[in-house]
Design an enzyme around this catalytic site. Structure first.
Site, PDB file in Angstrom:
ATOM      1  N   LYS A   1       8.517 -18.828  17.920  1.00 20.01           N
ATOM      2  CA  LYS A   1       7.330 -18.623  18.820  1.00 20.01           C
ATOM      3  C   LYS A   1       6.188 -19.568  18.558  1.00 20.01           C
ATOM      4  O   LYS A   1       6.031 -20.060  17.631  1.00 20.01           O
ATOM      5  CB  LYS A   1       6.920 -16.952  18.657  1.00 20.01           C
ATOM      6  CG  LYS A   1       6.128 -16.859  17.537  1.00 20.01           C
ATOM      7  CD  LYS A   1       5.370 -15.581  17.383  1.00 20.01           C
ATOM      8  CE  LYS A   1       4.318 -15.427  16.319  1.00 20.01           C
ATOM      9  NZ  LYS A   1       3.155 -15.309  16.864  1.00 20.01           N
TER      10      LYS A   1
ATOM     11  N   LYS B   1       4.333 -13.111   3.341  1.00 15.45           N
ATOM     12  CA  LYS B   1       3.057 -13.932   2.991  1.00 15.45           C
ATOM     13  C   LYS B   1       3.333 -14.135   1.342  1.00 15.45           C
ATOM     14  O   LYS B   1       2.499 -15.231   0.816  1.00 15.45           O
ATOM     15  CB  LYS B   1       1.698 -13.066   3.490  1.00 15.45           C
ATOM     16  CG  LYS B   1       1.514 -13.511   5.036  1.00 15.45           C
ATOM     17  CD  LYS B   1       0.130 -13.221   5.442  1.00 15.45           C
ATOM     18  CE  LYS B   1      -0.072 -13.500   6.824  1.00 15.45           C
ATOM     19  NZ  LYS B   1      -1.571 -13.267   7.030  1.00 15.45           N
TER      20      LYS B   1
ATOM     21  N   LYS C   1      -0.231 -19.762  15.364  1.00 15.67           N
ATOM     22  CA  LYS C   1      -1.326 -20.437  14.788  1.00 15.67           C
ATOM     23  C   LYS C   1      -1.121 -21.189  13.390  1.00 15.67           C
ATOM     24  O   LYS C   1      -1.689 -22.631  13.444  1.00 15.67           O
ATOM     25  CB  LYS C   1      -2.388 -19.336  14.409  1.00 15.67           C
ATOM     26  CG  LYS C   1      -3.258 -19.035  15.859  1.00 15.67           C
ATOM     27  CD  LYS C   1      -4.598 -18.471  15.349  1.00 15.67           C
ATOM     28  CE  LYS C   1      -4.504 -16.887  15.265  1.00 15.67           C
ATOM     29  NZ  LYS C   1      -5.040 -16.312  14.034  1.00 15.67           N
TER      30      LYS C   1
HETATM   31  P1  ATP Z   1      -0.444 -16.661  12.488  1.00 16.13           P
HETATM   32  O1  ATP Z   1       0.511 -17.847  12.692  1.00 16.13           O
HETATM   33  O2  ATP Z   1      -1.640 -17.067  11.807  1.00 16.13           O
HETATM   34  O3  ATP Z   1       0.516 -15.209  12.420  1.00 16.13           O
HETATM   35  P2  ATP Z   1      -0.210 -16.259  15.585  1.00 16.13           P
HETATM   36  O4  ATP Z   1      -0.301 -17.301  16.220  1.00 16.13           O
HETATM   37  O5  ATP Z   1       1.005 -15.513  15.212  1.00 16.13           O
HETATM   38  O6  ATP Z   1      -1.025 -16.510  14.086  1.00 16.13           O
HETATM   39  P3  ATP Z   1      -2.130 -13.785  15.513  1.00 16.13           P
HETATM   40  O7  ATP Z   1      -3.325 -14.081  14.933  1.00 16.13           O
HETATM   41  O8  ATP Z   1      -0.928 -13.149  14.302  1.00 16.13           O
HETATM   42  O9  ATP Z   1      -1.423 -15.169  15.869  1.00 16.13           O
HETATM   43  O10 ATP Z   1      -2.051 -13.038  16.832  1.00 16.13           O
HETATM   44  C1  ATP Z   1      -3.160 -13.046  17.451  1.00 16.13           C
HETATM   45  C2  ATP Z   1      -2.560 -12.305  18.934  1.00 16.13           C
HETATM   46  O11 ATP Z   1      -1.898 -13.517  19.764  1.00 16.13           O
HETATM   47  C3  ATP Z   1      -1.584 -11.008  18.713  1.00 16.13           C
HETATM   48  O12 ATP Z   1      -2.159  -9.982  19.605  1.00 16.13           O
HETATM   49  C4  ATP Z   1      -0.202 -11.987  19.071  1.00 16.13           C
HETATM   50  O13 ATP Z   1       0.653 -10.999  19.548  1.00 16.13           O
HETATM   51  C5  ATP Z   1      -0.664 -12.868  20.120  1.00 16.13           C
HETATM   52  N1  ATP Z   1       0.240 -13.821  19.837  1.00 16.13           N
HETATM   53  C6  ATP Z   1       0.558 -14.781  18.870  1.00 16.13           C
HETATM   54  N2  ATP Z   1       1.526 -15.634  19.067  1.00 16.13           N
HETATM   55  C7  ATP Z   1       2.056 -15.500  20.227  1.00 16.13           C
HETATM   56  C8  ATP Z   1       3.037 -16.107  21.072  1.00 16.13           C
HETATM   57  N3  ATP Z   1       3.463 -17.234  20.693  1.00 16.13           N
HETATM   58  N4  ATP Z   1       3.142 -15.711  22.278  1.00 16.13           N
HETATM   59  C9  ATP Z   1       2.509 -14.466  22.917  1.00 16.13           C
HETATM   60  N5  ATP Z   1       1.397 -13.650  22.171  1.00 16.13           N
HETATM   61  C10 ATP Z   1       1.233 -14.306  20.767  1.00 16.13           C
END
Ligand code: ATP
Ligand code: LTN
Length: 339
Positions: free
Chosen positions: A201, A120, A204
């Site tokens: 993956k 980050k 968000k």
């Molecule tokens: P960012 O892009 O902001 O890092 P993110 O989509 O990776 O966001 P997080 O806020 O890091 O999401 O995660 C929230 C929860 O959702 C965590 O428990 C994470 O393991 C789960 N999660 C995030 N992306 C996935 C995915 N593609 N598949 C399954 N679980 C996910």
């Protein structure tokens, strides 16, 4: 001085999501849905971590809206406010107080090693102190509640391990104070992939890219459009497979599996002889129906905000009832004059 916590009948769980960007079906299938399925078996604390969100610059109006929306989504996804303490991190001042004290026993080198910090920080022009300190605030979240289990994605495992190190160091310096928590990493559904690029993956941060994700608040037509455009391969076989060229089809099948609860052989038999168009059409309908109750409950909570406010007030009070005495204990342990 108070004694170390007694063993509980049900394990206590703490987890949180940052109110940045919109939740997608990966967040639901990989995280929140599991919390919902396990809520009767645990003592549950689920937090909207707004103080973590401001470790990178945020627009205040957007942060305010996203914080309420995320809390509403927790409830819309099925977290029951009777069974779970659902709250906003900044409503419970003990988090900031505990973080300061833990800062003062955490070596800088531990934080500089964190891989999320390194990636980050590399993406920012100017790195804020809060970004480096992010894992200590996360440790405070967890340790204030004596959580036994912390369900998180693979990427957060290093932070939970750091939390364990901080807890052990504090316990060694000042006597038994904290439960040393365990990370709980899901085995399946842990990695829903982007519909636009199944090698990555669903995330968000990429959710604004056209065709990347289905958001929990998307309309049925938006869901159908995204899934119809999903990248697959040039073959015809509809089978579960980790082969690199099958990742797109596999992703669609895993989503179908998680939402229908059918077995893999049943699903493969169902799709035998059908084409990718039919697969996408059926997955889209399963997702539309799976998300319908979430969307409806979310819209109801957002149009009648009084109920959400009551739930969050109640959550903050129940969280503070645990965190306040804990922070008093921490202050006593380090030698502060406690009033
Ligand atoms: P960012 O892009 O902001 O890092 P993110 O989509 O990776 O966001 P997080 O806020 O890091 O999401 O995660 C929230 C929860 O959702 C965590 O428990 C994470 O393991 C789960 N999660 C995030 N992306 C996935 C995915 N593609 N598949 C399954 N679980 C996910
Ligand atoms: N860093 C986590 C969010 C988070 C968290 C927590 C998760 C903040 N505090 C405490 C579990 C326990 C994330 O980005 N997913």
């Amino acid at each position: 001085m108070s004694n170390p916590p007694l063993r509980r009948l049900k394990p206590r769980v703490f987890s949180g999501v940052q109110p940045t960007n919109a939740l997608h079906i990966g967040n639901y299938l990989g995280a929140i849905r599991r919390w919902v399925l396990e809520q009767d078996l645990k003592e549950n604390f689920y937090c909207v971590v707004d103080m973590h969100a401001i470790t990178v610059p945020q627009d205040p109006t957007t942060l305010h809206r996203k914080t309420r929306e995320l809390a509403a989504l927790y409830i819309a996804c099925g977290l029951d406010p009777q069974k779970c303490v659902i709250f906003v991190q900044s409503h419970v001042r003990a988090h900031a107080e505990c973080c300061w004290i833990l800062n003062c026993i955490t070596p800088l080198g531990w934080l500089e090693r964190m891989t999320q910090y390194k990636s980050k920080a590399a993406a920012q022009e100017s790195v804020l102190t809060g970004l480096l300190d992010y894992p200590v605030l996360m440790a405070s979240d967890i340790l204030l509640y004596d959580a036994d289990e912390v369900p998180v994605g693979e990427d957060q495992k290093q932070h939970v391990e750091l939390t364990r190190d901080i807890a052990q160091r504090f316990n060694m310096l000042f006597g038994d104070t904290f439960v040393v928590p365990a990370p709980i990493i899901p085995q399946s559904g842990a990695r829903i992939r982007g519909f636009d690029d199944p090698s990555k993956k669903m995330s968000k941060s990429d959710a604004a890219n056209r065709g990347h994700a289905v958001l929990l608040t998307d309309s049925p037509d938006e869901i159908r459009r995204t899934i119809k455009r999903a990248v697959t391969d040039t073959g015809r076989e509809i089978v579960f497979s980790e082969a690199p060229e099958k990742l797109g089809v596999n992703n669609l099948l895993e989503i179908y599996e998680l939402l229908t609860q059918q077995s893999r052989p049943e699903i493969e038999a169902h799709f035998t002889g059908k084409g990718y168009g039919a697969l996408k059409g059926e997955v889209a309908e399963v997702v539309v129906e799976g998300l319908r109750p979430i969307r409806e409950r979310f819209n109801a909570l957002m149009t009648e905000p009084g109920e959400l406010d009551r739930i969050l007030d109640d959550g903050a009070a129940r969280a503070a009832a645990v965190a306040e005495p804990k922070v008093q204990e921490i202050k006593r342990r380090v030698g502060f004059v406690v009033r």
